[in-house]
Motif scaffolding. Structure first.
Motif, PDB file in Angstrom:
ATOM      1  N   SER A  32     -11.434   3.275 -10.902  1.00 51.54           N
ATOM      2  CA  SER A  32     -11.348   1.789 -10.997  1.00 51.54           C
ATOM      3  C   SER A  32      -9.879   1.460 -10.793  1.00 51.54           C
ATOM      4  CB  SER A  32     -11.763   1.449 -12.262  1.00 51.54           C
ATOM      5  OG  SER A  32     -13.044   1.776 -12.594  1.00 51.54           O
ATOM      6  N   LEU A  33      -9.087   2.388 -10.997  1.00 54.28           N
ATOM      7  CA  LEU A  33      -7.543   1.898 -10.907  1.00 54.28           C
ATOM      8  C   LEU A  33      -7.312   2.018  -9.229  1.00 54.28           C
ATOM      9  CD1 LEU A  33      -4.737   1.316 -11.848  1.00 54.28           C
ATOM     10  CD2 LEU A  33      -4.410   3.958 -12.087  1.00 54.28           C
ATOM     11  N   GLN A  34      -7.769   2.940  -8.672  1.00 53.79           N
ATOM     12  CA  GLN A  34      -7.706   3.152  -7.044  1.00 53.79           C
ATOM     13  C   GLN A  34      -8.421   1.788  -6.411  1.00 53.79           C
ATOM     14  OE1 GLN A  34      -5.484   5.263  -5.998  1.00 53.79           O
ATOM     15  NE2 GLN A  34      -5.569   3.905  -4.481  1.00 53.79           N
ATOM     16  N   LYS A  35      -9.800   1.250  -6.840  1.00 55.36           N
ATOM     17  CA  LYS A  35      -9.983   0.245  -6.588  1.00 55.36           C
ATOM     18  C   LYS A  35      -9.472  -1.082  -6.565  1.00 55.36           C
ATOM     19  CE  LYS A  35     -15.032   1.268  -6.926  1.00 55.36           C
ATOM     20  NZ  LYS A  35     -16.217   1.112  -7.901  1.00 55.36           N
ATOM     21  N   LEU A  36      -8.661  -1.153  -7.798  1.00 53.49           N
ATOM     22  CA  LEU A  36      -7.896  -2.265  -8.065  1.00 53.49           C
ATOM     23  C   LEU A  36      -6.639  -2.311  -7.140  1.00 53.49           C
ATOM     24  CD1 LEU A  36      -6.681  -4.569  -9.559  1.00 53.49           C
ATOM     25  CD2 LEU A  36      -5.830  -2.980 -11.175  1.00 53.49           C
ATOM     26  N   LEU A  37      -6.152  -1.152  -6.743  1.00 54.95           N
ATOM     27  CA  LEU A  37      -4.826  -0.878  -5.898  1.00 54.95           C
ATOM     28  C   LEU A  37      -5.522  -1.248  -4.458  1.00 54.95           C
ATOM     29  CD1 LEU A  37      -3.293   1.951  -7.406  1.00 54.95           C
ATOM     30  CD2 LEU A  37      -2.722  -0.380  -7.667  1.00 54.95           C
ATOM     31  N   ASP A  38      -6.517  -0.823  -4.157  1.00 47.48           N
ATOM     32  CA  ASP A  38      -7.013  -1.033  -2.777  1.00 47.48           C
ATOM     33  C   ASP A  38      -7.346  -2.416  -2.632  1.00 47.48           C
ATOM     34  OD1 ASP A  38      -6.880   1.763  -2.152  1.00 47.48           O
ATOM     35  OD2 ASP A  38      -9.040   2.168  -2.604  1.00 47.48           O
ATOM     36  N   ALA A  39      -7.864  -3.294  -3.469  1.00 43.21           N
ATOM     37  CA  ALA A  39      -8.161  -4.606  -3.259  1.00 43.21           C
ATOM     38  C   ALA A  39      -6.692  -5.370  -3.064  1.00 43.21           C
ATOM     39  CB  ALA A  39      -8.776  -5.254  -4.419  1.00 43.21           C
TER      40      ALA A  39
ATOM     41  N   SER B   5       1.284  -2.241   0.181  1.00 45.24           N
ATOM     42  CA  SER B   5       1.264  -1.493   1.310  1.00 45.24           C
ATOM     43  C   SER B   5       0.373  -0.479   1.007  1.00 45.24           C
ATOM     44  CB  SER B   5       2.515  -0.890   1.971  1.00 45.24           C
ATOM     45  OG  SER B   5       2.962   0.053   0.967  1.00 45.24           O
ATOM     46  N   ARG B   6      -0.355   0.271   2.140  1.00 42.72           N
ATOM     47  CA  ARG B   6      -1.358   1.466   1.879  1.00 42.72           C
ATOM     48  C   ARG B   6      -0.404   2.568   1.345  1.00 42.72           C
ATOM     49  NH1 ARG B   6      -6.071   1.737   2.994  1.00 42.72           N
ATOM     50  NH2 ARG B   6      -6.069  -0.011   4.185  1.00 42.72           N
ATOM     51  N   HIS B   7       0.860   2.708   1.631  1.00 37.53           N
ATOM     52  CA  HIS B   7       1.475   3.652   1.292  1.00 37.53           C
ATOM     53  C   HIS B   7       1.818   3.780  -0.219  1.00 37.53           C
ATOM     54  CE1 HIS B   7       4.777   6.980   1.285  1.00 37.53           C
ATOM     55  NE2 HIS B   7       5.297   6.097   0.734  1.00 37.53           N
ATOM     56  N   GLU B   8       2.058   2.495  -0.823  1.00 32.37           N
ATOM     57  CA  GLU B   8       2.221   2.214  -2.251  1.00 32.37           C
ATOM     58  C   GLU B   8       0.938   2.447  -3.024  1.00 32.37           C
ATOM     59  OE1 GLU B   8       5.696  -1.165  -2.861  1.00 32.37           O
ATOM     60  OE2 GLU B   8       3.802  -1.891  -1.670  1.00 32.37           O
ATOM     61  N   ALA B   9      -0.369   1.807  -2.371  1.00 31.08           N
ATOM     62  CA  ALA B   9      -1.320   2.133  -3.157  1.00 31.08           C
ATOM     63  C   ALA B   9      -1.685   3.715  -3.290  1.00 31.08           C
ATOM     64  CB  ALA B   9      -2.580   1.505  -2.390  1.00 31.08           C
ATOM     65  N   LEU B  10      -1.525   4.413  -2.094  1.00 31.06           N
ATOM     66  CA  LEU B  10      -1.522   5.698  -2.297  1.00 31.06           C
ATOM     67  C   LEU B  10      -0.752   6.537  -3.304  1.00 31.06           C
ATOM     68  CD1 LEU B  10      -2.115   6.706   1.528  1.00 31.06           C
ATOM     69  CD2 LEU B  10      -3.738   6.927  -0.394  1.00 31.06           C
ATOM     70  N   ALA B  11       0.531   6.017  -3.377  1.00 33.25           N
ATOM     71  CA  ALA B  11       1.328   6.584  -4.561  1.00 33.25           C
ATOM     72  C   ALA B  11       0.954   6.183  -5.760  1.00 33.25           C
ATOM     73  CB  ALA B  11       2.774   5.970  -4.124  1.00 33.25           C
TER      74      ALA B  11
ATOM     75  N   LEU C 134       0.865   4.575  -9.313  1.00 40.45           N
ATOM     76  CA  LEU C 134       1.741   3.924 -10.320  1.00 40.45           C
ATOM     77  C   LEU C 134       3.087   4.798 -10.377  1.00 40.45           C
ATOM     78  CD1 LEU C 134      -0.716   2.932 -13.154  1.00 40.45           C
ATOM     79  CD2 LEU C 134      -0.038   1.709 -11.215  1.00 40.45           C
ATOM     80  N   ASP C 135       3.139   5.630  -9.263  1.00 41.85           N
ATOM     81  CA  ASP C 135       4.383   6.409  -9.631  1.00 41.85           C
ATOM     82  C   ASP C 135       5.281   6.046  -8.614  1.00 41.85           C
ATOM     83  OD1 ASP C 135       3.110   7.537 -11.833  1.00 41.85           O
ATOM     84  OD2 ASP C 135       2.072   9.197 -10.350  1.00 41.85           O
ATOM     85  N   GLY C 136       5.068   5.321  -7.648  1.00 41.30           N
ATOM     86  CA  GLY C 136       6.261   4.995  -6.596  1.00 41.30           C
ATOM     87  C   GLY C 136       7.440   4.518  -7.203  1.00 41.30           C
ATOM     88  N   ARG C 137       8.458   5.108  -6.721  1.00 40.77           N
ATOM     89  CA  ARG C 137       9.815   4.564  -6.971  1.00 40.77           C
ATOM     90  C   ARG C 137       9.991   3.198  -6.531  1.00 40.77           C
ATOM     91  NH1 ARG C 137      14.863   5.182  -4.663  1.00 40.77           N
ATOM     92  NH2 ARG C 137      16.601   4.921  -6.333  1.00 40.77           N
TER      93      ARG C 137
ATOM     94  N   ALA D  38       8.422   0.702  -6.279  1.00 42.12           N
ATOM     95  CA  ALA D  38       7.099   0.150  -5.934  1.00 42.12           C
ATOM     96  C   ALA D  38       6.910  -1.424  -6.369  1.00 42.12           C
ATOM     97  CB  ALA D  38       5.856   1.127  -6.533  1.00 42.12           C
ATOM     98  N   THR D  39       6.323  -2.023  -5.483  1.00 45.63           N
ATOM     99  CA  THR D  39       5.843  -3.420  -5.683  1.00 45.63           C
ATOM    100  C   THR D  39       5.221  -3.545  -7.080  1.00 45.63           C
ATOM    101  OG1 THR D  39       5.693  -3.817  -3.467  1.00 45.63           O
ATOM    102  CG2 THR D  39       4.867  -5.613  -4.834  1.00 45.63           C
ATOM    103  N   ILE D  40       4.238  -2.636  -7.209  1.00 52.87           N
ATOM    104  CA  ILE D  40       3.652  -2.724  -8.583  1.00 52.87           C
ATOM    105  C   ILE D  40       4.193  -2.658  -9.709  1.00 52.87           C
ATOM    106  CG2 ILE D  40       2.855  -0.248  -8.685  1.00 52.87           C
ATOM    107  CD1 ILE D  40       0.164  -2.781  -8.749  1.00 52.87           C
ATOM    108  N   SER D  41       5.510  -1.481  -9.664  1.00 49.78           N
ATOM    109  CA  SER D  41       6.249  -1.558 -10.727  1.00 49.78           C
ATOM    110  C   SER D  41       6.913  -2.832 -11.182  1.00 49.78           C
ATOM    111  CB  SER D  41       7.117  -0.568 -10.453  1.00 49.78           C
ATOM    112  OG  SER D  41       6.602   0.652 -10.248  1.00 49.78           O
ATOM    113  N   MET D  42       7.389  -3.667  -9.867  1.00 44.90           N
ATOM    114  CA  MET D  42       8.223  -4.800  -9.960  1.00 44.90           C
ATOM    115  C   MET D  42       7.288  -5.965 -10.755  1.00 44.90           C
ATOM    116  SD  MET D  42       9.968  -4.295  -6.096  1.00 44.90           S
ATOM    117  CE  MET D  42      10.991  -5.858  -6.394  1.00 44.90           C
TER     118      MET D  42
END
Lengths: 228, 155
Positions: free
Chosen positions: B79-86, B94-100, B102-105, B107-111
């Protein structure tokens, strides 16, 4: 003072729309103030201890904090620069007769394992290639366009030039064209040099940036060394 | 002043010296309900600032919803990946961020999540009127507040 009121005070000092860069700069100022306070406190304790032991109250004077950007000895691991038009014209001059400006003197501190990233138009970067020796680099190792070219002539295309020295040579690669929102040169330089430990200096900066010793405006050209 | 084409009649807005062509001005006018359009300068400024603050509120609310959704799905990778893909499809990540994940340094999602965690600060009545919508500036304001907190902790 309440933290919200302190935040309000900081934000209210902005002249115009509050931008990311403004807030980042305030964070740097805050961080430096904390470091300076801690240093002053430590030196004060030492001075007070000395005064107490010698009975000399004059030795309790606290010396000023040395600005990090006038440090020409601590090795620099990452040097980033965004020279404007006037700066470029001065950088490519062959006769620097009025004393060596701080932006060149910092070259003495560039480490043996180091990276220099320069943001600019391709034409300007080509002109700057003959001045790399000031920072102890011989040539560009990489030249990255920031967007796919729209015409055959690349002279005005925005790019990042990367000079690498020592054991860091294989470390750099863009994953693909940066998106519009990710095309900030400083952010790209941070991304390219992520994981490199040590001192980071940003020459010809327009504002202070977190994690960098940012040297802004004419301070780059001070003969006695730039001040942060 | 935008250059006007010859022969086209001026609108009232152009005659009054605004910087827009007739088409641009009329387009902006139709985007706002007639009843809401004030005619006095104070009213225009007040309404502009109202909508700007509403923009920040909407953005922060969206981030809170996203943050809570991520918390709900943290033990459900699919479900988490579905959310990120959406969010990739909507150009939030970015696709790169979604693949990373919640751990990407940096990352937009962290911001976005940090903005959500400091919603009370950003939406505080003293702070909100000063802010412009935009995740990068709101994120930095959240970080600045954290810095102030950390400094207080050292006092």
């Amino acid at each position: 003072m309440d933290r919200i009121d302190r935040l309000l005070e900081i934000l209210s000092a902005c002249d115009g729309m509050i931008s990311r860069r403004f807030v980042e700069a305030q964070r740097v100022v805050l961080k430096k103030a904390v470091v300076a306070d801690a240093g002053a406190s430590d030196r004060g304790d030492e001075a007070r201890a000395l005064a107490s032991s010698t009975g000399d109250p004059s030795s309790a004077t606290v010396s000023p904090v040395v600005a990090p950007a006038s440090d020409f000895k601590t090795p620099i691991s990452v040097l980033f620069m965004e020279p404007g038009r006037d700066d470029l014209n001065r950088l490519v001059r062959e006769d620097i007769s009025e004393g060596e400006p701080g932006c060149f003197r910092l070259g003495e501190a560039v480490a043996d394992d180091a990276v220099m990233v320069i943001a600019g138009r391709v034409g300007d970067l080509i002109a700057l290639a003959s001045s790399l020796h000031w920072w102890r680099f011989e040539r560009f190792s990489r030249l990255y366009l920031l967007a796919a070219p729209s015409e055959p002539d690349l002279m005005r295309a925005k790019a990042l030039a990367v000079c690498v020295r020592g054991n860091l040579k294989a470390a750099f690669q863009f994953m693909g064209w940066p998106s519009e929102k990710d095309r900030d040169p400083l952010a790209l330089a941070e991304s390219l040099t992520e994981g490199i430990a040590g001192r980071r200096v940003h020459l010809f900066a327009s504002e202070q940036a977190l994690g960098w010793e940012s040297i802004v405006g004419d301070a780059n050209w001070d003969a006695g060394g730039p001040e942060s | 002043m935008t250059k006007r084409k010859e022969g086209r009649p001026k609108t009232d807005a152009e005659s009054n010296g605004t910087d827009f062509t007739a088409g641009e001005t009329e387009m902006a006018r139709t985007a706002t309900p007639e009843a809401e359009t004030p005619t006095d300068p104070e009213g225009v400024a007040k309404l502009y600032l109202f909508h700007r603050a509403a923009g920040v509120k909407e953005e922060v609310t969206g981030n809170v919803i996203l943050h809570l959704g991520i918390v709900d799905f943290r033990d459900d990778p699919e479900s988490l990946q579905k959310l990120l893909d959406a969010l990739v499809g909507a150009k939030v990540l970015s696709r790169h961020e979604a693949l990373a994940g919640l751990d990407g340094r940096k990352a937009t999602i962290s911001m976005l999540r940090k903005i959500a965690l400091h919603a009370d600060v950003i939406l505080h009545p003293k702070i909100l009127p000063l802010l412009q919508p935009g995740y990068s500036v709101l994120y930095q304001v959240a970080c600045l507040y954290e810095d102030l907190e950390a400094n207080d902790g050292q006092d």
